[in-house]
Scaffold this motif. Structure first.
Motif, PDB file in Angstrom:
ATOM      1  N   PHE A  67      49.039  67.671  40.672  1.00  0.00           N
ATOM      2  CA  PHE A  67      47.866  68.135  41.419  1.00  0.00           C
ATOM      3  C   PHE A  67      46.976  68.930  40.471  1.00  0.00           C
ATOM      4  N   ALA A  68      45.661  68.826  40.653  1.00  0.00           N
ATOM      5  CA  ALA A  68      44.742  69.463  39.721  1.00  0.00           C
ATOM      6  C   ALA A  68      43.513  70.006  40.429  1.00  0.00           C
ATOM      7  N   THR A  69      42.881  70.962  39.774  1.00  0.00           N
ATOM      8  CA  THR A  69      41.557  71.439  40.183  1.00  0.00           C
ATOM      9  C   THR A  69      40.682  71.482  38.945  1.00  0.00           C
ATOM     10  N   TYR A  70      39.388  71.219  39.135  1.00  0.00           N
ATOM     11  CA  TYR A  70      38.485  71.134  37.987  1.00  0.00           C
ATOM     12  C   TYR A  70      37.076  71.470  38.455  1.00  0.00           C
ATOM     13  N   ASN A  71      36.534  72.574  37.956  1.00  0.00           N
ATOM     14  CA  ASN A  71      35.123  72.873  38.164  1.00  0.00           C
ATOM     15  C   ASN A  71      34.346  72.048  37.151  1.00  0.00           C
ATOM     16  N   VAL A  72      33.712  70.975  37.624  1.00  0.00           N
ATOM     17  CA  VAL A  72      33.118  69.977  36.730  1.00  0.00           C
ATOM     18  C   VAL A  72      31.664  70.272  36.374  1.00  0.00           C
ATOM     19  N   SER A  73      31.061  71.282  36.986  1.00  0.00           N
ATOM     20  CA  SER A  73      29.676  71.645  36.685  1.00  0.00           C
ATOM     21  C   SER A  73      28.723  70.449  36.848  1.00  0.00           C
ATOM     22  N   MET A  74      28.975  69.648  37.874  1.00  0.00           N
ATOM     23  CA  MET A  74      28.132  68.483  38.152  1.00  0.00           C
ATOM     24  C   MET A  74      27.145  68.827  39.273  1.00  0.00           C
ATOM     25  N   GLU A  75      26.296  69.789  38.978  1.00  0.00           N
ATOM     26  CA  GLU A  75      25.232  70.170  39.915  1.00  0.00           C
ATOM     27  C   GLU A  75      23.904  70.033  39.175  1.00  0.00           C
ATOM     28  N   ALA A  76      22.811  69.918  39.917  1.00  0.00           N
ATOM     29  CA  ALA A  76      21.539  69.477  39.354  1.00  0.00           C
ATOM     30  C   ALA A  76      21.071  70.316  38.171  1.00  0.00           C
ATOM     31  N   GLU A  77      21.257  71.635  38.235  1.00  0.00           N
ATOM     32  CA  GLU A  77      20.763  72.489  37.153  1.00  0.00           C
ATOM     33  C   GLU A  77      21.431  72.193  35.816  1.00  0.00           C
ATOM     34  N   ASN A  78      22.561  71.520  35.847  1.00  0.00           N
ATOM     35  CA  ASN A  78      23.264  71.187  34.613  1.00  0.00           C
ATOM     36  C   ASN A  78      22.560  70.084  33.824  1.00  0.00           C
ATOM     37  N   TYR A  79      21.657  69.340  34.471  1.00  0.00           N
ATOM     38  CA  TYR A  79      21.065  68.158  33.850  1.00  0.00           C
ATOM     39  C   TYR A  79      19.566  68.260  33.622  1.00  0.00           C
ATOM     40  N   VAL A  80      18.986  69.415  33.905  1.00  0.00           N
ATOM     41  CA  VAL A  80      17.542  69.596  33.730  1.00  0.00           C
ATOM     42  C   VAL A  80      17.297  70.906  32.980  1.00  0.00           C
ATOM     43  N   PRO A  81      16.122  71.064  32.374  1.00  0.00           N
ATOM     44  CA  PRO A  81      15.809  72.341  31.704  1.00  0.00           C
ATOM     45  C   PRO A  81      15.867  73.503  32.687  1.00  0.00           C
ATOM     46  N   LYS A  82      16.346  74.630  32.212  1.00  0.00           N
ATOM     47  CA  LYS A  82      16.467  75.799  33.059  1.00  0.00           C
ATOM     48  C   LYS A  82      15.111  76.172  33.638  1.00  0.00           C
ATOM     49  N   GLY A  83      15.085  76.468  34.946  1.00  0.00           N
ATOM     50  CA  GLY A  83      13.851  76.840  35.613  1.00  0.00           C
ATOM     51  C   GLY A  83      13.077  75.686  36.201  1.00  0.00           C
TER      52      GLY A  83
END
Length: 392
Positions: free
Chosen positions: A28-44
């Motif tokens: 069994f595993a857990t993983y915070n994958v950081s797959m949210e929109a801010e991860n793929y666009v310039p900050k702001g």
């Protein structure tokens, strides 16, 4: 808020992945994958939404997502919780696309892996409130004024993947459980000792910054309850410590839930009351954003959970990469995030489960696949945490 949505996948057509119907050992595993929109666009960047992740999943070629898939295909867990996977209403564009385009393919010497069953639902992050929850004088609906911090509904969501059948009619969610209904909740006060939240806001305030889920999964004749959550970081506030108090109580929720009569006050999103059955086998998993030894969380929350008599926490998952990253830190071998803390947990019950192995996927430099965690943008600022158990 949006209505609760439950999606359970049946076997993907055309996939021929053999599965042991009566397993003796499981990972069994857990993983915070950081797959949210801010991860793929310039900050702001303004106007972002889950559409950003939809677009990245659709290509099947995003380097960060590709590396996350390689890590999962290396560890090969039977059940895995993904934290910070944006809520996408259509599974064909969201969680199923991740499975199809990134996990169901052989790549870089890693054999494909399949997860024919999955669960996801709405979360409180980015759900707009009409109140000034951060007391900055403006009710801005989103960000710190959302019911859970988020710039759009479903940011920092979560999803669970399983090789084994989910008992969908028995799933319990607690997204709308009110914070005020937890006995002795840690209410936030202003310096003059008046309530931080207005009475109207407090009456509606959910405990969960995302959600709490109880997902039963069948392993042959045995059922294990997967208790999934992602409490708010105990930061990004002020001296009032409103996020620290919420983090504490979000963690305490599971302590009460596995404590029989102590959790009798709990009700789920269908209105059913009561805690987990006293004889149930369970696994608590997720990014708890708290450590018993480091950080600025209210330590009693995570300490009391780890010390619970029903939980096996005798050997915390460890890595070689953690000590290399923080050579002078005595807790580094158990770190699960690059910002130097044990934040992510897989906590099996003593009942019905015997721990046989565990680890944090964090290779040291020069070791195989170390490049997958070399930089923040390589995969995530968190590390996959896994525990192998023997069914008893």
């Amino acid at each position: 808020m949006k209505e609760l949505v439950i999606s359970i996948a049946l076997l993907l057509p055309g996939m021929l992945f053999a599965q042991n119907t009566n397993p003796s050992e499981l990972t069994f595993a857990t993983y915070n994958v950081s797959m949210e929109a801010e991860n793929y666009v310039p900050k702001g960047t303004k106007g972002i939404s889950e559409q950003v992740l939809i677009n990245e999943l659709a290509t099947g070629k995003n380097a960060q997502i590709h590396n996350i898939a390689r890590i999962i295909k290396t560890v090969r867990p039977d059940v895995i919780l993904l934290n910070e996977f944006d809520y996408i209403a259509d599974p064909e564009q969201g969680i199923l696309q991740f499975v199809k385009a990134y996990l169901n393919v052989d790549s870089d010497g890693q054999k494909a892996i399949d997860y024919p069953y999955y669960y996801y639902s709405t979360v409180n992050t980015g759900q707009p409130s009409p109140y000034d929850l951060d007391n900055n004088g403006k009710a801005e609906r989103f960000g710190a004024d959302a019911w859970g911090f988020g710039l759009y509904p479903g940011q920092y969501g979560m999803a669970l993947l399983s090789k084994y059948p989910i008992e969908s009619d028995q799933v319990r969610t607690f997204q709308h459980f009110k914070w005020k209904d937890m006995p002795e909740a840690l209410q936030t006060k202003k310096p003059d000792n008046t309530d931080w939240y207005t009475p109207e806001a407090w009456q509606q305030f959910p405990l969960s910054s995302k959600s709490h889920w109880d997902i039963p999964i069948k392993f042959g004749a045995k059922t294990i309850h997967f208790l999934a959550s992602h409490p708010t970081p105990p930061s990004f506030d002020g001296a009032e410590d409103r996020n620290g108090k919420r983090n504490h109580d979000e963690i305490r929720f599971w302590k009460d839930y596995i404590s029989s009569e102590q959790g009798a006050y709990i009700y789920d999103d269908k209105g059913n009351r009561g805690a987990l059955s006293s004889d149930a086998s369970f696994v608590i998993l997720g990014d708890q954003n708290a450590s018993p030894d480091e950080g600025n969380a209210i330590g009693e929350g995570i300490k009391s959970l780890l010390a619970h008599a029903k939980i096996n926490n005798e050997a915390a998952p460890a890595s070689k990469g953690g000590p290399e990253h923080s050579s002078s830190n005595p807790f580094a071998k158990n770190h699960t995030a690059v910002w130097r803390m044990r934040a992510d947990y897989v906590l099996p019950s003593r009942s019905g489960l015997k721990v046989v192995d565990s680890g944090v996927f964090w290779p040291a430099k020069g070791e195989r696949l170390a490049e997958l965690v070399e930089k923040r943008e390589s995969s995530s600022d968190h590390r996959l945490v896994w525990v192998k158990v023997r069914l008893e």
